[in-house]
Design an enzyme around this catalytic site. Structure first.
Site, PDB file in Angstrom:
ATOM      1  N   ASP A  47       0.643  -1.295   0.123  1.00  0.00           N
ATOM      2  CA  ASP A  47      -0.160  -0.210  -0.022  1.00  0.00           C
ATOM      3  C   ASP A  47       1.170   0.836   0.077  1.00  0.00           C
ATOM      4  OD1 ASP A  47      -3.722   1.380   0.618  1.00  0.00           O
ATOM      5  OD2 ASP A  47      -1.467   1.968   1.919  1.00  0.00           O
ATOM      6  N   TYR A  52       2.266  10.056   0.370  1.00  0.00           N
ATOM      7  CA  TYR A  52       3.426   9.322   0.793  1.00  0.00           C
ATOM      8  C   TYR A  52       4.950   9.891   0.224  1.00  0.00           C
ATOM      9  CZ  TYR A  52      -0.425   6.591   3.020  1.00  0.00           C
ATOM     10  OH  TYR A  52      -1.656   6.025   2.923  1.00  0.00           O
ATOM     11  N   HIS A 112      -7.914   9.871  -1.538  1.00  0.00           N
ATOM     12  CA  HIS A 112      -7.315   9.500  -0.667  1.00  0.00           C
ATOM     13  C   HIS A 112      -8.194   9.832   0.619  1.00  0.00           C
ATOM     14  CE1 HIS A 112      -3.022   9.475   1.559  1.00  0.00           C
ATOM     15  NE2 HIS A 112      -3.517   9.249   2.023  1.00  0.00           N
TER      16      HIS A 112
HETATM   17  C1  1BO Z   1      -2.575  11.853   4.903  1.00  0.00           C
HETATM   18  C2  1BO Z   1      -2.846   9.927   4.915  1.00  0.00           C
HETATM   19  C3  1BO Z   1      -3.466   9.667   5.866  1.00  0.00           C
HETATM   20  C4  1BO Z   1      -3.585   7.571   5.705  1.00  0.00           C
HETATM   21  O1  1BO Z   1      -2.317   7.068   4.170  1.00  0.00           O
END
Ligand code: 1BO
Length: 314
Positions: A47, A52, A112
């Site tokens: 993942d 990130y 996200h």
């Molecule tokens: C801001 C990232 C949260 C986890 O994916």
């Protein structure tokens, strides 16, 4: 079959491995090795996310594993995520992620967070207004963004689409307006943040839940919490094993984040928790909730009420 090899069927018909390697907040320079090591020791689920900023490293780790000849691309389930400043540029964002990862398709592409941020703000990832508040793009609801994601399925560049950090309220808003039920909702989840309402709602709608931060955040009390330690003793395992296994007992997949080879290996030691173990942990969750010792829901996202009241927040 060892419990670590458990797979869940998604509403697309594809299978998601129960245990994935999480890479959020993994230190740069260490993720590549973590990914290749994880795959060499049996992980088949990796993942990552554009936000990130480690997709290139993850890609290198994947290529190292594929180059060994022991694992093929189709053996590994790869998830990445659309970041909030790209909600108006969904395919462009996906292409960037594919390029960084060095892949020609993603197994699962997630929104996200269900909110858009200004793509032309003062920061490429976390734009803020002069008063310090989030610089949101209110022209795009999460529904509009998800509809753009649906179009990606026809390109073959994504095998499945889904969401992350979506409360019941956000899903209730989304589902009647879209054609493709999200395959997954990836949420922060652990016994101090059980989010039972979301987990139950997702199950009812055929949306698989994947848990991130399963051990709790930094300074988490979970490792030393008496019921977790008690179950660990009963089973002869570590508290971390109990916390990871808790998700499998709920039918969720879980992302274990580590860049340390020995820990990556130890995180594979998932076990079957029984009803009495789960009841003990549930009592702990309920007790924390009754003392308001944690925020039961992490929504609305970023503390922002994005256009409608989030009734699940309390
Ligand atoms: C801001 C990232 C949260 C986890 O994916």
């Amino acid at each position: 079959m060892a419990i670590v090899d458990t797979r869940y069927k998604l509403n697309t018909g594809a299978e998601i491995p129960a245990l994935g390697l999480g890479t959020w907040q993994s230190a740069p320079g260490e993720v590549e090795k973590a990914v290749s090591h994880a795959i060499f020791v049996g992980y088949r689920h990796i993942d990552t996310a554009a936000c990130y900023q480690n997709e290139e490293e993850v890609g290198k780790g994947l290529r190292e594993a594929f180059a060994s000849g022991k694992v093929k691309r189709e053996d590994v389930f790869v998830t990445t995520k659309l970041w909030c400043t790209y909600h108006t540029r969904v395919e462009e964002a996906l292409d960037l992620s594919l390029k960084k990862l060095g892949l020609d398709y993603i197994d699962l592409y997630l929104m996200h967070w269900p909110l858009a941020m200004n793509p032309n703000g003062n920061h490429p990832l976390f734009p803020k207004l002069p008063d310090g508040s989030r610089d949101l793009d209110r022209s795009h609801s999460h529904v509009t963004t998800y509809k753009s994601m649906e179009k990606l399925l026809a390109t073959g560049k994504v095998k499945a689409i889904g969401v992350s950090n979506c409360s019941k309220r956000y899903l209730e808003e989304l589902l009647p307006q879209v054609s493709v039920v999200p395959a997954v909702n990836q949420i922060e989840n652990h016994p101090a943040l059980p989010q039972q309402e979301i987990v139950d709602f997702c199950k009812e709608k055929g949306i698989h839940v994947t848990a991130y931060s399963p051990l709790g955040s930094t300074g988490s009390p979970l490792f030393t919490a008496e019921p977790i330690v008690e179950v660990a003793k009963r089973k002869g395992v570590t508290p971390a094993t109990v916390l990871l296994s808790w998700h499998l007992a709920r039918g969720s997949s879980v992302l274990a984040k580590s860049v340390t080879p020995s820990r990556i290996e130890a995180n594979r030691n998932l076990i079957q928790l029984d009803e009495s173990d789960m009841a003990l942990i549930a009592k702990y969750s309920d007790d924390l909730a009754s003392r308001k010792a944690f925020q039961r829901y992490v929504y609305p996202p970023f503390g922002v009420d994005f256009g409608f009241p989030d009734k699940s927040s309390s």
